[in-house]
Write a protein that holds these residues in place. Structure first.
Motif, PDB file in Angstrom:
ATOM      1  N   THR B  51     -13.368   7.703  13.295  1.00 10.66           N
ATOM      2  CA  THR B  51     -12.648   7.377  14.904  1.00 10.66           C
ATOM      3  C   THR B  51     -10.977   7.493  14.430  1.00 10.66           C
ATOM      4  OG1 THR B  51     -14.227   5.894  15.690  1.00 10.66           O
ATOM      5  CG2 THR B  51     -12.206   6.039  16.967  1.00 10.66           C
ATOM      6  N   ASP B 166     -16.480  11.508  20.009  1.00  7.89           N
ATOM      7  CA  ASP B 166     -16.539  10.303  19.178  1.00  7.89           C
ATOM      8  C   ASP B 166     -17.847   9.488  19.758  1.00  7.89           C
ATOM      9  OD1 ASP B 166     -16.258   8.316  17.722  1.00  7.89           O
ATOM     10  OD2 ASP B 166     -14.381   7.501  18.552  1.00  7.89           O
ATOM     11  N   GLU B 167     -18.550   9.547  19.041  1.00  4.52           N
ATOM     12  CA  GLU B 167     -20.090   9.232  19.270  1.00  4.52           C
ATOM     13  C   GLU B 167     -20.636   9.258  20.816  1.00  4.52           C
ATOM     14  OE1 GLU B 167     -21.133   5.408  17.447  1.00  4.52           O
ATOM     15  OE2 GLU B 167     -19.288   5.891  15.797  1.00  4.52           O
TER      16      GLU B 167
END
Ligand SMILES: Nc1ncnc2c1ncn2[C@@H]1O[C@H](COP(=O)(O)OP(=O)(O)OP(=O)(O)O)[C@@H](O)[C@H]1O
Ligand SMILES: [Mg+2]
Lengths: 527, 366
Positions: B51, B166-167
């Motif tokens: 991240t 991000d995910e």
């Protein structure tokens, strides 16, 4: 016989022990409800006693007006026949004066005439002293002439026992209505003095009423009476026409010539019903006069001004709380937890200091010889001669109240902002929004519920605030609440205080409703 | 100046370091070049700095050291809103007070695009994620998968050439996740956008990506296409992180160019490919995929080393059989075999001999 078997599709569902299912469910639920009720009962009771009941009492007091009809009931009834006209065109009749005579004779014994005087004095100045004066003079009226004349006719009229026997005879109230009515007052007076009725000679007003009754009744009606003291009454009836008459009107005018003023009688009549809108009218700068609803005299119109000022200043205070509180709450919610907790303690610090101390501190800071003025003078921004007036006016009230109410804005704002994930603003920026656009279009709308909650809190608190405006408000910075307090503790006009309070309550509820309409109460969040 | 071969990429991390507290490096010397149109996945355990890298690229964190370039231009000092990078957040970050259509038109509004054009673009983006009829809804009225699509559409609507995710599928259930993986891949291929995708789901990484960067402890452990990553892990971390894997410890007994004989701790010898070992006597962790283990003697090379194994457990899993063995003193050695008509079912307690082709067994760092 064959189809007697219970088909399950018809008839109610039964539980295992045979009772209808619905009923056993109800019983089970009722037990739960009762248990729940028992748990909340103490609080419910407390709320009822300490919150609902006072409010209900206040609402009631704002219209309650039984004192007039309770203190001078006969006068109130007699006045029903009388119509107010300006000038001396319709002076009240002697009947009305007679009714007042009996009423005040009793009221004087119980001293209720002074309370009546205070009540009516709210409406027409001078009523209080008029009634006081009349109370003092009522025993010295010339009506003892009637007493003397009856005694001269027959000395037995002096004997209280004779009176008691006569007034207890059946049918006496039909032939001597006014006397019988006055006799009841007399009974209460004697009882109040802890005397024995049969040993006290009646007062002059009883003889006066007897005279009036005998004059009014036809001889035949008296002759038909056969109870105790019938002969005495018949003898008196034939003699009264020769008695010297006393004008009660004159007697009252002797005490105070105001009793000739239809204005006085008009006021009594206007406020004779047990419930009145008078307090509410006064609250909005109107008055109930004998001639109807009229505006208050110009120099006495203060309540609308005060209501307006209270609203306006509460708005300003709310506005400045938003302006000051929003950045602080924003900062708090974006700092690391440890720092923000420390700052939050600072925000809450004012709660731990007495309200009086904080308000007085503002006095020290803002007064003309105070710290701020001193610094301004020392800096040369203000000359020593014209130091700024920052206290005992609206400015002082707004400053002090903003300070005091600020935490009530910051806390709901903070708890709402705390729940706004930082990813929203990040998302906005990644989509191309500048810092300001990201804030204004994305962050701010989500903090609106906090602003709503804080604003309602601050506004409602400030609209009813009392101590701070009292201390730093001077004459131009006081609120309606100060006036309410004045009526509660100084002028003792509780009815007016109650009416003002009721209006305040109604305004708050109305604003709440409007707010619900515009913003929606669901959008208010305390976090 | 040392010119590295990372210069020609569309997105370039050049010696990037990041520290939040001035004591620990969260990202240690990141060098990465992403080609235009590439789908690159950052894969790694929690806290490995994925991240952080993404945030530095998006502009929400500043690199402590090194340069980040986008399309040849250094963007270290460009604020996020001027980078023109689309981003999909793990919690979607759809603005709750706006409708779906307003959410999508937000990036267009801030770019001062006219109303008519805005509307067509929004509609096109919604259609692209098959959400054409949902423009009037609020995000709260959508399911997780639908919100996901909208977030994707919003990141794409202003025609960003680079999209960061991000995910994005972390909150979805397995089935929906697999469906969305396919859809994201499909859309990104169609539009030809460059995607940097963060996940810690290795299947997701393998199925979607052109290349996968395996992160650990602030470093890229291996950067390779999925098949290479799976079949030729460069070190024991990657081998263990990606896919199922049997490991045995031992010492290098004999080594030449492409074959190393390793003596296991119990004395047995096996054949391996030397990857991170260089000399005789090195300690090594030997890695072999469960599906590459062979217990049919005829399929092995005549001179191959074999190991004795005891069958401990046999699990029927439908398409495959999964057999747990005790090998060289370890009883967590797994063998996977295809459920084919001629496949043998091993029975617990049976003694067998196992082996493998040398190139399937990799001698890695210990
Ligand atoms: N704002 C921050 N301040 C200080 N340290 C941080 C901050 N953000 C992340 N870190 C630290 O940096 C390291 C890497 O964090 P990062 O969020 O990049 O991990 P990640 O690979 O995305 O993990 P995950 O898979 O759990 O999301 C972690 O050790 C984390 O504690
Ligand atoms: Mg992460």
């Amino acid at each position: 016989m064959t189809d007697a078997t219970n088909s399950p599709s018809t008839g109610p569902m039964l539980s295992a022990d045979g009772t209808p299912l619905k009923k056993s469910l109800q019983i089970a639920l009722r037990r739960q409800k009762l248990r729940a009720l028992a748990l909340v009962a103490p609080l419910l009771l407390f709320v009822l006693v300490s919150f609902i009941a006072p409010i209900a009492d206040m609402l009631f007091r704002s219209v309650e007006n039984e004192i007039v009809s309770e203190t001078i009931p006969r006068t109130v009834i007699a006045l029903e026949q009388w119509d107010y006209q300006d000038g001396n065109a319709a002076a009240p009749s002697d009947d009305i004066y007679a009714a007042l005579y009996v009423d005040l004779s009793e009221a004087e014994e119980f001293k209720t005439h002074t309370r009546l005087g205070s009540r009516l004095n709210y409406e027409t100045t001078g009523m209080s002293s008029l009634l006081r004066k009349t109370g003092r003079g009522i025993g010295r009226m010339d009506t003892d002439e009637y007493t003397k004349q009856f005694e001269a006719l027959d000395p037995k009229w002096e004997d209280p026992a004779v009176w008691v026997a006569m007034m207890q005879s059946p049918g006496i109230a039909d032939i001597l209505p006014e006397t019988a009515s006055a006799w009841q007052s007399w009974q209460r007076i004697v009882a109040n003095k802890n005397d024995v009725l049969a040993e006290e000679q009646p007062e002059d007003f009883i003889y006066t009423m007897l005279y009036r009754d005998l004059i009014a009744q036809p001889a035949s009606a008296i002759a038909a009476y056969s109870g105790s003291g019938a002969e005495m009454l018949q003898a008196a009836d034939s003699a009264v026409d020769g008695f010297e008459a006393i004008s009660l009107r004159e007697q009252f005018l002797d005490i105070d010539k105001d009793w000739a003023d239809p204005q006085i009688w008009g006021t009594i009549k206007a406020f004779s019903s047990p419930y009145t809108a008078g307090y509410f009218l006064s609250s909005v700068d109107l008055q109930l006069t004998p001639a109807g609803i009229e505006p208050q005299p110009e120099n006495q119109q203060i309540y609308m001004l005060l209501f307006g000022r209270t609203m306006f200043m509460s708005m300003v205070i709310m506005g400045s709380c938003i302006l000051l509180g929003y950045p602080i709450a924003y900062l708090l919610s974006n700092l690391p937890l440890r720092t923000s907790n420390l700052l939050l303690i600072l925000v809450l610090l004012p709660f731990w200091t007495s309200l009086l101390v904080r308000t007085s501190a503002w006095k020290v800071l803002l007064q003309q010889q105070g710290v701020i003025n001193d610094i301004l003078v020392w800096l040369g921004l203000v000359s020593d001669a014209d130091r700024l007036v920052m206290i005992n006016n609206q400015f002082g009230t707004i400053v002090a109240m903003t300070h005091i109410l600020l935490p009530f804005m910051i806390l709901p704002l903070y708890s709402v902002m705390k729940t706004i994930p930082p990813s929203y603003v990040r998302a906005a920026k990644s989509l191309g929004a500048t810092n300001w656009t990201a804030f204004w279009r994305v962050y701010f709308p989500q903090s609106v519920p906090g602003i709503g909650a804080g604003s309602i809190l601050v506004f409602i608190l400030s609209i009813g605030y009392y101590i701070t405006p009292e201390l730093v408000g001077g004459t131009t910075g006081t609120f309606i609440s100060n006036r309410i307090a004045y009526h509660i503790s100084s002028s003792l006009n509780w009815g007016l205080a109650a009416a003002l309070g009721t209006i305040l309550l109604a305004v708050v509820l109305l604003l709440y409703w409007v707010y619900d309409r515009i913003v929606g109460i669901d959008n208010v969040s305390l976090g | 100046m040392v010119s590295t071969n990372t210069d020609d990429g569309f997105v370039v991390f050049d010696g990037v370091q990041k520290s939040y507290d001035g004591e620990n490096l969260v990202v240690k010397d990141l060098n990465l070049s992403i080609a235009k149109g590439e789908f690159l996945t950052m894969l790694g355990p929690s806290g490995s700095g994925k991240t952080t890298c993404l945030m530095m690229l998006a502009g929400f964190e500043t690199a402590t050291n090194g340069a980040i370039r986008l399309g040849g231009k250094e963007i270290n000092n460009i604020p996020p809103h001027k980078r023109g990078i689309g981003m999909v957040f793990q919690n979607y970050a759809l603005f709750p007070h706006m409708t779906v259509a307003e959410n999508l038109s937000f990036p267009l509004e801030v770019r001062k695009i006219g109303k008519a054009e805005r509307e067509t673009k929004v509609q096109r983006a919604l259609d692209m994620v098959q959400m054409g009829d949902f423009g009037g809804r609020r995000p709260a009225q959508l399911s997780g998968g639908q919100q996901q699509r909208i977030a994707l559409a919003r990141a794409l609507v202003f025609e960003a050439e680079l999209v960061l995710m991000d995910e994005p599928l972390g909150a979805l259930d397995k089935q929906l996740r697999e469906h969305m993986q396919f859809e994201i891949k499909h859309i990104s291929d169609n539009l030809g956008i460059t995607v940097v995708y963060v996940t810690h789901d290795q299947t997701e990484a393998l199925t979607m990506s052109d290349r996968v960067a395996v992160f650990e402890d602030g470093r890229i452990q291996q950067l390779a296409p999925p098949d290479e990553l799976y079949e030729q892990p460069k070190n024991s971390f990657v081998a263990q992180f990606i896919g199922e894997n049997n490991t045995l410890m031992g010492k290098v007994e004999k080594i030449d160019q492409d074959l190393a004989v390793v003596r296991l701790d119990n004395g047995d010898l096996i054949d391996t490919v030397p990857v991170n070992v260089s000399s005789v006597g090195d300690r090594t962790l030997v890695s072999i995929r469960p599906e590459r283990v062979e217990f049919n003697r005829e399929r092995l090379l005549p001179d191959a080393h074999t190991l004795k194994a005891e069958v401990l457990e046999f699990i029927y899993m439908g398409d495959i059989y999964r057999t747990r063995l005790r090998v060289a003193g370890k009883d967590d050695f797994i063998v996977k075999t295809r459920n084919a008509p001629d496949q043998r079912r091993l029975k617990p307690g049976e003694m067998i001999e196992i082996g493998w082709r040398p190139q399937d067994c990799r001698a890695l760092d210990a």
